[in-house]
Design a protein around this motif. Structure first.
Motif, PDB file in Angstrom:
ATOM      1  N   LYS A  26      -4.577   1.913   0.437  1.00 32.65           N
ATOM      2  CA  LYS A  26      -4.108   1.402   1.777  1.00 32.65           C
ATOM      3  C   LYS A  26      -2.651   1.385   1.823  1.00 32.65           C
ATOM      4  CE  LYS A  26      -7.877   0.019   3.998  1.00 32.65           C
ATOM      5  NZ  LYS A  26      -7.996   0.706   5.254  1.00 32.65           N
ATOM      6  N   ILE A  27      -1.959   1.161   0.720  1.00 32.97           N
ATOM      7  CA  ILE A  27      -0.490   1.401   0.662  1.00 32.97           C
ATOM      8  C   ILE A  27       0.025   2.802   1.033  1.00 32.97           C
ATOM      9  CG2 ILE A  27       1.469   1.254  -1.054  1.00 32.97           C
ATOM     10  CD1 ILE A  27      -0.118  -0.961  -2.453  1.00 32.97           C
ATOM     11  N   GLN A  28      -0.922   3.825   0.201  1.00 33.25           N
ATOM     12  CA  GLN A  28      -0.416   5.225   0.348  1.00 33.25           C
ATOM     13  C   GLN A  28      -1.081   5.811   1.610  1.00 33.25           C
ATOM     14  OE1 GLN A  28      -2.473   6.256  -3.383  1.00 33.25           O
ATOM     15  NE2 GLN A  28      -0.609   7.648  -3.653  1.00 33.25           N
ATOM     16  N   SER A  29      -1.650   5.053   2.387  1.00 29.04           N
ATOM     17  CA  SER A  29      -2.004   5.442   3.914  1.00 29.04           C
ATOM     18  C   SER A  29      -0.833   5.359   4.752  1.00 29.04           C
ATOM     19  CB  SER A  29      -3.076   4.703   4.452  1.00 29.04           C
ATOM     20  OG  SER A  29      -2.760   3.448   4.791  1.00 29.04           O
ATOM     21  N   VAL A  30       0.221   4.549   4.404  1.00 30.09           N
ATOM     22  CA  VAL A  30       1.397   4.574   5.294  1.00 30.09           C
ATOM     23  C   VAL A  30       2.381   5.546   4.947  1.00 30.09           C
ATOM     24  CG1 VAL A  30       3.102   2.853   6.129  1.00 30.09           C
ATOM     25  CG2 VAL A  30       1.007   1.931   5.352  1.00 30.09           C
ATOM     26  N   GLU A  31       2.610   6.247   6.034  1.00 30.86           N
ATOM     27  CA  GLU A  31       3.786   7.471   5.913  1.00 30.86           C
ATOM     28  C   GLU A  31       5.203   6.827   5.623  1.00 30.86           C
ATOM     29  OE1 GLU A  31       5.430  11.505   8.152  1.00 30.86           O
ATOM     30  OE2 GLU A  31       3.377  10.547   8.870  1.00 30.86           O
ATOM     31  N   GLY A  32       5.930   7.370   4.786  1.00 29.15           N
ATOM     32  CA  GLY A  32       7.336   6.956   4.354  1.00 29.15           C
ATOM     33  C   GLY A  32       7.354   5.542   3.329  1.00 29.15           C
ATOM     34  N   VAL A  33       6.001   5.501   2.693  1.00 24.69           N
ATOM     35  CA  VAL A  33       6.179   4.678   1.527  1.00 24.69           C
ATOM     36  C   VAL A  33       5.518   5.524   0.391  1.00 24.69           C
ATOM     37  CG1 VAL A  33       4.727   2.804   0.469  1.00 24.69           C
ATOM     38  CG2 VAL A  33       5.563   2.637   2.702  1.00 24.69           C
ATOM     39  N   LYS A  34       6.241   5.265  -0.838  1.00 24.69           N
ATOM     40  CA  LYS A  34       5.865   5.945  -2.132  1.00 24.69           C
ATOM     41  C   LYS A  34       5.459   5.127  -3.212  1.00 24.69           C
ATOM     42  CE  LYS A  34       7.651   9.392  -5.427  1.00 24.69           C
ATOM     43  NZ  LYS A  34       8.794  10.292  -5.920  1.00 24.69           N
ATOM     44  N   ASN A  45      -6.127 -10.174 -16.335  1.00 23.29           N
ATOM     45  CA  ASN A  45      -6.762  -9.786 -15.015  1.00 23.29           C
ATOM     46  C   ASN A  45      -5.733  -9.950 -13.858  1.00 23.29           C
ATOM     47  OD1 ASN A  45      -8.836  -9.096 -13.510  1.00 23.29           O
ATOM     48  ND2 ASN A  45      -9.790 -11.309 -13.671  1.00 23.29           N
ATOM     49  N   ARG A  46      -4.845  -9.040 -14.029  1.00 28.50           N
ATOM     50  CA  ARG A  46      -3.751  -8.963 -12.988  1.00 28.50           C
ATOM     51  C   ARG A  46      -3.108  -7.579 -12.913  1.00 28.50           C
ATOM     52  NH1 ARG A  46      -0.543 -13.187 -11.208  1.00 28.50           N
ATOM     53  NH2 ARG A  46       1.726 -12.787 -10.586  1.00 28.50           N
ATOM     54  N   THR A  47      -2.777  -6.883 -11.736  1.00 27.43           N
ATOM     55  CA  THR A  47      -2.053  -5.678 -11.627  1.00 27.43           C
ATOM     56  C   THR A  47      -0.989  -5.752 -10.942  1.00 27.43           C
ATOM     57  OG1 THR A  47      -4.298  -4.437 -11.697  1.00 27.43           O
ATOM     58  CG2 THR A  47      -2.412  -3.558 -10.645  1.00 27.43           C
ATOM     59  N   VAL A  48       0.249  -5.385 -11.385  1.00 28.13           N
ATOM     60  CA  VAL A  48       1.348  -5.162 -10.718  1.00 28.13           C
ATOM     61  C   VAL A  48       1.604  -3.784 -10.122  1.00 28.13           C
ATOM     62  CG1 VAL A  48       4.018  -5.555 -11.142  1.00 28.13           C
ATOM     63  CG2 VAL A  48       2.277  -6.977 -12.485  1.00 28.13           C
ATOM     64  N   VAL A  49       1.947  -3.708  -8.794  1.00 23.91           N
ATOM     65  CA  VAL A  49       2.012  -2.604  -8.022  1.00 23.91           C
ATOM     66  C   VAL A  49       3.362  -2.537  -7.616  1.00 23.91           C
ATOM     67  CG1 VAL A  49       1.320  -1.346  -5.993  1.00 23.91           C
ATOM     68  CG2 VAL A  49      -0.494  -2.542  -7.462  1.00 23.91           C
ATOM     69  N   THR A  50       4.128  -1.373  -7.662  1.00 21.68           N
ATOM     70  CA  THR A  50       5.523  -1.202  -7.076  1.00 21.68           C
ATOM     71  C   THR A  50       5.524   0.112  -6.116  1.00 21.68           C
ATOM     72  OG1 THR A  50       6.167  -1.800  -9.220  1.00 21.68           O
ATOM     73  CG2 THR A  50       7.802  -0.788  -7.834  1.00 21.68           C
ATOM     74  N   PHE A  51       6.193   0.016  -4.917  1.00 25.69           N
ATOM     75  CA  PHE A  51       6.242   0.849  -4.123  1.00 25.69           C
ATOM     76  C   PHE A  51       7.623   0.828  -3.408  1.00 25.69           C
ATOM     77  CE2 PHE A  51       3.424  -2.129  -1.847  1.00 25.69           C
ATOM     78  CZ  PHE A  51       3.985  -2.178  -0.618  1.00 25.69           C
ATOM     79  N   VAL A  52       8.012   2.029  -2.676  1.00 28.06           N
ATOM     80  CA  VAL A  52       9.260   1.843  -2.222  1.00 28.06           C
ATOM     81  C   VAL A  52       9.431   2.650  -0.782  1.00 28.06           C
ATOM     82  CG1 VAL A  52      10.111   4.029  -3.195  1.00 28.06           C
ATOM     83  CG2 VAL A  52      11.797   2.237  -2.628  1.00 28.06           C
ATOM     84  N   GLY A  53      10.212   2.186   0.021  1.00 29.12           N
ATOM     85  CA  GLY A  53      10.154   3.073   1.284  1.00 29.12           C
ATOM     86  C   GLY A  53      11.073   2.344   2.279  1.00 29.12           C
ATOM     87  N   THR A  54      11.167   2.694   3.539  1.00 27.43           N
ATOM     88  CA  THR A  54      11.876   2.135   4.540  1.00 27.43           C
ATOM     89  C   THR A  54      11.327   0.782   4.874  1.00 27.43           C
ATOM     90  OG1 THR A  54      10.578   3.551   6.046  1.00 27.43           O
ATOM     91  CG2 THR A  54      12.776   4.390   5.519  1.00 27.43           C
ATOM     92  N   PRO A  55      11.839  -0.253   5.384  1.00 24.33           N
ATOM     93  CA  PRO A  55      11.645  -1.498   5.455  1.00 24.33           C
ATOM     94  C   PRO A  55      10.303  -1.783   6.373  1.00 24.33           C
ATOM     95  CG  PRO A  55      13.986  -1.325   5.717  1.00 24.33           C
ATOM     96  CD  PRO A  55      13.528  -0.134   5.672  1.00 24.33           C
ATOM     97  N   GLU A  56      10.451  -1.181   7.484  1.00 25.21           N
ATOM     98  CA  GLU A  56       9.094  -1.251   8.432  1.00 25.21           C
ATOM     99  C   GLU A  56       7.900  -0.802   7.959  1.00 25.21           C
ATOM    100  OE1 GLU A  56       9.027  -3.200  11.031  1.00 25.21           O
ATOM    101  OE2 GLU A  56      11.189  -3.324  11.735  1.00 25.21           O
ATOM    102  N   GLU A  57       7.971   0.330   7.145  1.00 24.50           N
ATOM    103  CA  GLU A  57       6.903   0.758   6.633  1.00 24.50           C
ATOM    104  C   GLU A  57       6.342   0.361   5.288  1.00 24.50           C
ATOM    105  OE1 GLU A  57       9.542   2.564   7.704  1.00 24.50           O
ATOM    106  OE2 GLU A  57       8.380   3.458   9.615  1.00 24.50           O
ATOM    107  N   VAL A  58       7.335  -0.180   4.729  1.00 24.18           N
ATOM    108  CA  VAL A  58       6.947  -0.988   3.337  1.00 24.18           C
ATOM    109  C   VAL A  58       6.342  -2.453   3.936  1.00 24.18           C
ATOM    110  CG1 VAL A  58       7.960  -2.556   1.548  1.00 24.18           C
ATOM    111  CG2 VAL A  58       8.809  -0.230   1.696  1.00 24.18           C
TER     112      VAL A  58
END
Length: 564
Positions: A26-34, A45-58
């Motif tokens: 779902k995160i990767q489906s948004v253009e402008g987000v890496k 039992n926990r996963t830390v996810v990190t992504f970056v991009g422009t504010p609206e897209e993030v």
């Protein structure tokens, strides 16, 4: 400058990777987000996810991820070592570039409000996004964890900032989410040679800023000391801006100190590591290594590498890659899993991977220069000559710092090596920048010029590109000249066996000055701002003469030493 923010959601699932993949999809489906990191922990039992991009897209990607997590994760069935109270337990927005903390807070509040309104999840805002002081600390917002959420929601003092203030069937499944805007946080675990959570906790309490509950008589079994409101009084720990607990990680079979470093400019990773080593030894334990959860800023890794190099009385004026290797080995970051800087250092992850001249091998670069293409040309070659000159000066400084019998002078030469490395790094960037400046002129001349508006726009683009094509080689001149200070010092006081290397470095830097000067002059011929041209040509001429004079001084020193 493009605005970039980082988002770090923590999901309460670390075993079923199919669930995590559905969330990250779902995160990767948004253009402008890496998507840059997915760090799953079985015991927590926990996963830390990190992504970056422009504010609206993030924010859009974050919303989609929280929605999917609420669909797939049932908190009523969740067990794990890490404190938690929601399917998406925490969600932090972090300003990366081109955006202030104040602006990031606005985005955090908008996202929090949308999650609460559309997904019906109770939201508590913390850190910079907190709406009242008692909610700034995540531990306060999450106190009682999931098991105490029903009681928390019934307390008027802990009404959520957004979303429902009741414990219904939907909330029982999703739990609550803490949303923040915060500075870059480094999640860092230290490995111990024990399986005892109690002993790990004792060390964590020694170190973390909050410390431990104060007890009468200073003993572990003494009665708790309470303040006038009946709340426990804490004895502060050793380090500021550090949160921490101890836990046992079944998949590794060891206890760890789990730390969050909320401001590495106040307390660094290597300071936490050293403190952990000292406190572990005092308690009869030993640190065996450490683990980075998520990503880390480049500066934090370089600071750590330089710190350990200085402890070894070795020069810090070496390549970033070598400094990072020292940091990884000194901190034991590869004890549990391989440590890949390209996947763990945020600047390396988000860097644009466009083809660069400086990434070519020597043969390919020479052949590209010799081809019928006009770039790279004299400007890029001048920058590269300066780069190699500074590299030779740095080499002599490093050799001198490591010379047998000169141990007491290592810091003197390390400082010179640091200076040389600075000039080397800056000039290396300008190899590509000079070619980029030339290409910008060609692009500007290729713009349409049919209408008056197009002609005006084209001329402005040509003027801007030409001015930059003058400024870049002038910067090369300045850096090459200043780098010659390093070569002069090395011919005077450096390893006498390398005096010829230092002098070749000076000659290369001098050639860089003269070559860049020619590029300044030829590009200035086509620029209409005569006042700018007159000023920069005057400064460039002075730099060229100063470099010529300095070259003579250096060669006189070299001749005396070689002929002595």
């Amino acid at each position: 400058m493009t605005q970039l923010i980082e988002c770090v959601p923590n999901f309460s699932e670390g075993n079923n990777m199919e669930i995590i993949k559905q969330i990250t999809d779902k995160i990767q489906s948004v253009e402008g987000v890496k998507l840059i990191d997915v760090d799953a922990g079985k015991a927590t039992n926990r996963t830390v996810v990190t992504f970056v991009g422009t504010p609206e897209e993030v924010c859009e990607a974050a919303f989609k991820a929280v929605k999917k997590a609420a669909e797939l994760i049932d908190m009523s069935k969740h067990k794990g070592a890490h404190p938690r109270f929601g399917a998406t337990d925490v969600l932090a927005l972090v300003p990366v570039s081109g955006i202030s903390m104040e602006e990031t807070v606005v985005y955090a509040h908008k996202l929090a409000e949308r999650i609460g309104r559309e997904l019906h999840i109770p939201i508590y805002c913390y850190e910079f996004a907190a709406r009242e002081d008692k909610r700034k600390n995540l531990a306060s917002c999450r106190s009682g964890e999931y098991e105490g959420l029903a009681k928390k929601l019934a307390d008027p003092e802990w009404e959520p900032d957004f979303g429902p203030a009741e414990y219904n069937t939907s909330v029982a499944k999703s739990g609550a989410t803490a949303v923040s805007a915060r500075n870059f946080l480094v999640a860092y675990n230290v490995n111990l040679n024990t399986t005892s959570t109690r002993r790990a906790n004792a060390i964590a309490f020694d170190i973390r800023e909050k410390g431990r509950i104060k007890r009468e008589g200073g003993t572990l079994t003494g009665k708790k000391v309470l303040d006038k409101n009946g709340k426990p009084v804490y004895e502060p720990g050793l380090l500021k801006c550090v949160k921490g607990i101890g836990w046992f990680i079944e998949e590794y079979g060891i206890a760890q100190l789990s730390f969050n470093l909320t401001d590495t400019t106040v307390t660094s990773v290597h300071e936490v590591f050293d403190a952990a080593c000292q406190r572990a030894q005092a308690r009869g334990l030993r640190v065996t290594g450490s683990e980075l959860v998520g990503v880390i800023p480049l500066k934090a890794m370089l600071d750590a590498g330089k710190y350990f190099l200085k402890k070894q009385q070795r020069s810090t004026g070496i390549s970033d890659d070598e400094i990072i290797k020292i940091a990884v080995k000194s901190l034991g970051l590869d004890e549990l899993n391989p440590f890949d800087p390209k996947k763990k250092i945020i600047e390396y992850i988000i860097a644009e991977h466009k083809p660069k001249l400086i990434d070519m091998n020597l043969k390919a670069f020479a052949e590209e220069t010799a081809s019928e293409s006009p770039a790279p040309g004299g400007g890029s070659i001048s920058a590269y000559m300066g780069t190699m000159g500074a590299a030779l000066g740095t080499m002599v400084a490093n050799l001198s710092a490591h010379k047998r019998g000169w141990d007491e002078r290592w810091e003197e030469f390390s400082n010179w090596a640091d200076k040389g490395k600075y000039y080397h790094d800056e000039l290396l960037k300008l190899v590509d920048e000079d070619t980029n400046a030339f290409n910008a002129i060609m692009d500007a001349f290729g713009l349409p010029k049919t209408t008056e508006a197009e002609k005006k726009s084209r001329q402005k683009a040509v003027d801007d590109a030409t001015k930059y094509a003058i400024e870049v080689p002038f910067k090369v001149m300045n850096l090459c000249y200043k780098s010659m200070e390093v070569m002069k010092a090395m011919t005077e006081t450096g390893n006498p066996n390398s005096v010829s290397d230092a002098s070749v470095g000076a000659l290369a830097a001098r050639a860089g000055v003269r070559g860049a000067y020619l590029n300044v002059k030829i590009n200035a011929k086509n620029f209409s701002d005569q006042a700018f041209v007159d000023d920069i040509l005057k400064k460039a001429k002075e730099l060229d003469r100063a470099a010529e004079s300095l070259e003579v001084e250096i060669m006189e020193i070299v001749d005396r030493k070689i002929n002595a």
